[in-house]
Design a protein around this motif. Structure first.
Motif, PDB file in Angstrom:
ATOM      1  N   UNK A   1     -17.472 -39.937  20.045  1.00  0.00           N
ATOM      2  CA  UNK A   1     -18.743 -39.844  20.764  1.00  0.00           C
ATOM      3  C   UNK A   1     -19.496 -38.574  20.392  1.00  0.00           C
ATOM      4  N   UNK A   2     -18.772 -37.459  20.225  1.00  0.00           N
ATOM      5  CA  UNK A   2     -19.423 -36.206  19.823  1.00  0.00           C
ATOM      6  C   UNK A   2     -20.001 -36.324  18.423  1.00  0.00           C
ATOM      7  N   UNK A   3     -19.288 -37.020  17.530  1.00  0.00           N
ATOM      8  CA  UNK A   3     -19.803 -37.235  16.190  1.00  0.00           C
ATOM      9  C   UNK A   3     -21.058 -38.092  16.195  1.00  0.00           C
ATOM     10  N   UNK A   4     -21.054 -39.156  17.009  1.00  0.00           N
ATOM     11  CA  UNK A   4     -22.235 -40.011  17.116  1.00  0.00           C
ATOM     12  C   UNK A   4     -23.410 -39.252  17.722  1.00  0.00           C
ATOM     13  N   UNK A   5     -23.118 -38.356  18.658  1.00  0.00           N
ATOM     14  CA  UNK A   5     -24.167 -37.534  19.265  1.00  0.00           C
ATOM     15  C   UNK A   5     -24.811 -36.634  18.217  1.00  0.00           C
ATOM     16  N   UNK A   6     -24.011 -36.042  17.353  1.00  0.00           N
ATOM     17  CA  UNK A   6     -24.557 -35.178  16.305  1.00  0.00           C
ATOM     18  C   UNK A   6     -25.400 -35.978  15.317  1.00  0.00           C
ATOM     19  N   UNK A   7     -24.884 -37.110  14.882  1.00  0.00           N
ATOM     20  CA  UNK A   7     -25.574 -37.905  13.865  1.00  0.00           C
ATOM     21  C   UNK A   7     -26.856 -38.524  14.407  1.00  0.00           C
ATOM     22  N   UNK A   8     -26.895 -38.807  15.705  1.00  0.00           N
ATOM     23  CA  UNK A   8     -28.085 -39.457  16.271  1.00  0.00           C
ATOM     24  C   UNK A   8     -29.345 -38.617  16.101  1.00  0.00           C
ATOM     25  N   UNK A   9     -29.177 -37.330  15.848  1.00  0.00           N
ATOM     26  CA  UNK A   9     -30.342 -36.462  15.674  1.00  0.00           C
ATOM     27  C   UNK A   9     -31.101 -36.742  14.384  1.00  0.00           C
ATOM     28  N   UNK A  10     -30.566 -37.601  13.501  1.00  0.00           N
ATOM     29  CA  UNK A  10     -31.376 -38.035  12.351  1.00  0.00           C
ATOM     30  C   UNK A  10     -32.591 -38.814  12.855  1.00  0.00           C
ATOM     31  N   UNK A  11     -32.477 -39.358  14.054  1.00  0.00           N
ATOM     32  CA  UNK A  11     -33.617 -40.056  14.643  1.00  0.00           C
ATOM     33  C   UNK A  11     -34.806 -39.147  14.862  1.00  0.00           C
ATOM     34  N   UNK A  12     -34.533 -37.846  15.029  1.00  0.00           N
ATOM     35  CA  UNK A  12     -35.613 -36.870  15.187  1.00  0.00           C
ATOM     36  C   UNK A  12     -36.105 -36.353  13.835  1.00  0.00           C
ATOM     37  N   UNK A  13     -35.510 -36.865  12.749  1.00  0.00           N
ATOM     38  CA  UNK A  13     -35.862 -36.370  11.431  1.00  0.00           C
ATOM     39  C   UNK A  13     -35.065 -35.153  11.023  1.00  0.00           C
TER      40      UNK A  13
ATOM     41  N   UNK B   1     -28.850 -32.445   7.845  1.00  0.00           N
ATOM     42  CA  UNK B   1     -27.442 -32.255   8.185  1.00  0.00           C
ATOM     43  C   UNK B   1     -27.065 -30.844   8.542  1.00  0.00           C
ATOM     44  N   UNK B   2     -27.985 -29.880   8.377  1.00  0.00           N
ATOM     45  CA  UNK B   2     -27.627 -28.475   8.568  1.00  0.00           C
ATOM     46  C   UNK B   2     -27.126 -28.165   9.977  1.00  0.00           C
ATOM     47  N   UNK B   3     -27.791 -28.717  10.985  1.00  0.00           N
ATOM     48  CA  UNK B   3     -27.429 -28.389  12.356  1.00  0.00           C
ATOM     49  C   UNK B   3     -26.411 -29.314  12.984  1.00  0.00           C
ATOM     50  N   UNK B   4     -25.949 -30.311  12.255  1.00  0.00           N
ATOM     51  CA  UNK B   4     -25.098 -31.328  12.862  1.00  0.00           C
ATOM     52  C   UNK B   4     -23.683 -30.843  13.139  1.00  0.00           C
ATOM     53  N   UNK B   5     -23.220 -29.845  12.383  1.00  0.00           N
ATOM     54  CA  UNK B   5     -21.899 -29.289  12.663  1.00  0.00           C
ATOM     55  C   UNK B   5     -21.919 -28.610  14.028  1.00  0.00           C
ATOM     56  N   UNK B   6     -22.962 -27.828  14.276  1.00  0.00           N
ATOM     57  CA  UNK B   6     -23.108 -27.199  15.596  1.00  0.00           C
ATOM     58  C   UNK B   6     -23.219 -28.244  16.696  1.00  0.00           C
ATOM     59  N   UNK B   7     -24.018 -29.283  16.457  1.00  0.00           N
ATOM     60  CA  UNK B   7     -24.208 -30.319  17.473  1.00  0.00           C
ATOM     61  C   UNK B   7     -22.914 -31.087  17.746  1.00  0.00           C
ATOM     62  N   UNK B   8     -22.067 -31.219  16.738  1.00  0.00           N
ATOM     63  CA  UNK B   8     -20.773 -31.851  16.957  1.00  0.00           C
ATOM     64  C   UNK B   8     -19.930 -31.002  17.912  1.00  0.00           C
ATOM     65  N   UNK B   9     -19.900 -29.692  17.686  1.00  0.00           N
ATOM     66  CA  UNK B   9     -19.161 -28.813  18.593  1.00  0.00           C
ATOM     67  C   UNK B   9     -19.727 -28.836  19.996  1.00  0.00           C
ATOM     68  N   UNK B  10     -21.063 -28.832  20.106  1.00  0.00           N
ATOM     69  CA  UNK B  10     -21.699 -28.896  21.419  1.00  0.00           C
ATOM     70  C   UNK B  10     -21.389 -30.223  22.093  1.00  0.00           C
ATOM     71  N   UNK B  11     -21.365 -31.297  21.304  1.00  0.00           N
ATOM     72  CA  UNK B  11     -21.034 -32.614  21.843  1.00  0.00           C
ATOM     73  C   UNK B  11     -19.626 -32.663  22.391  1.00  0.00           C
TER      74      UNK B  11
END
Length: 301
Positions: free
Chosen positions: A197-209, A212-222
């Motif tokens: 779920x945390x991985x999907x949360x990070x990847x979903x931000x491609x919807x905002x355009x 991949x730079x910030x997705x590692x951080x978003x995975x940890x936050x997720x």
């Protein structure tokens, strides 16, 4: 002794981890945070016993609906922010708003259709005191790190952003924590459910355009948000304080989103539709006998 549904030292261990992980936002590089938080959570899950890894029967319908709604939401966001863009504000908002509403209404009506209580999405009064206290503690830490002493611009520069953050935060909490995480955990176990779920949360931000730079951080936050939710299984641990505060600070400090006062009405309408979907789902369930719920993190299946 039980705290937040977990017995004794395990409860205090996970609570301490949550506080430490949130505090680490103050001094860790964002990429390091995105690696260190999941790694430490994995180590802690291994040390505190195997319960977090136990799985139930794989529910293929659950997984199919999770995948379908996820793809639909991300696609709507992608069209809003990369096709319509700010060159077509009406199209952007309609697509974005549709994705937000779908992310709440879809899980609610699917849950009701399966005869499950809305508490399976974290919507209800279960553990509300523990969820409120834990959410307040984590929110105060996050506020001290990000917004304490921050000079706000004129009200038009931050009030609409705050309303947007509250609306998006409600969507993310119900969709990613209450629905995606809980459905994955029911099939694969708590620890894998949290990680996926945390991985999907990070990847979903491609919807905002987003790249991949910030997705590692978003995975940890997720992972941090997912563990907090798994402990109490109530949306109050994340909303209306923790996730909106993080989103609000990110949008405010980024300075790349400017919203007029009228945007408040638009996001208020979206939030109203979300509430209406939950209310309708609750009314539908009142006519049925409530089935058993899924246990919180640390409880045996």
């Amino acid at each position: 002794m039980k705290i937040l549904g977990i017995e004794g030292w395990r409860a205090w261990t996970w609570l301490s981890w949550l506080v430490a992980a949130t505090l680490s936002l103050a001094f860790l590089d964002l990429t390091v945070f995105g690696i260190a938080v999941p790694a430490s959570a994995l180590l802690l899950a291994a040390l505190t016993g195997p319960v977090g890894w136990r799985r139930g029967r794989v529910d293929r319908l659950d997984l199919t609906v999770v995948a379908a709604l996820y793809i639909a939401v991300v696609a709507l966001f992608r069209v809003a922010f990369t096709v319509f863009t700010t060159a077509n504000v009406l199209g952007l908002f309609l697509c974005f708003g549709a994705g937000l509403v779908l992310g709440v209404a879809g899980p609610v009506f699917y849950t009701v259709r399966r005869g499950r209580p809305l508490s399976d999405l974290g919507l209800g009064l279960g553990n509300w005191k523990q969820a409120t206290v834990l959410g307040l503690i984590l929110s105060l830490i996050q506020f001290a790190i990000t917004l304490l002493g921050y000079r706000l611009p004129a009200p038009v520069g931050w009030v609409p952003l705050l309303v947007m953050s509250l609306t998006v935060g409600a969507f993310e909490t119900v969709f990613f924590r209450g629905f995606v995480q809980m459905r994955l955990s029911a099939s694969f176990g708590q620890a894998p459910g949290i990680a996926i779920a945390a991985g999907l949360y990070a990847v979903y931000h491609v919807g905002y355009g987003m790249g991949g730079d910030g997705m590692i951080f978003l995975f940890g936050l997720g992972v941090l948000y997912a563990v907090a939710f798994a402990l109490v299984r109530n949306v109050l641990v994340l909303w209306p304080l923790l996730t909106p505060l993080g989103s609000f600070f990110n949008n405010l400090s980024g300075g790349d989103i400017e919203l007029p006062w009228e945007a408040i009405l638009g996001f208020a309408d979206v939030l109203g539709l979300m509430v209406a979907a939950v209310w309708l789902g609750h009314r539908r369930l009142q006519r049925k006998d409530p089935p058993a719920t899924t246990p919180a993190l640390g409880k045996d299946r």
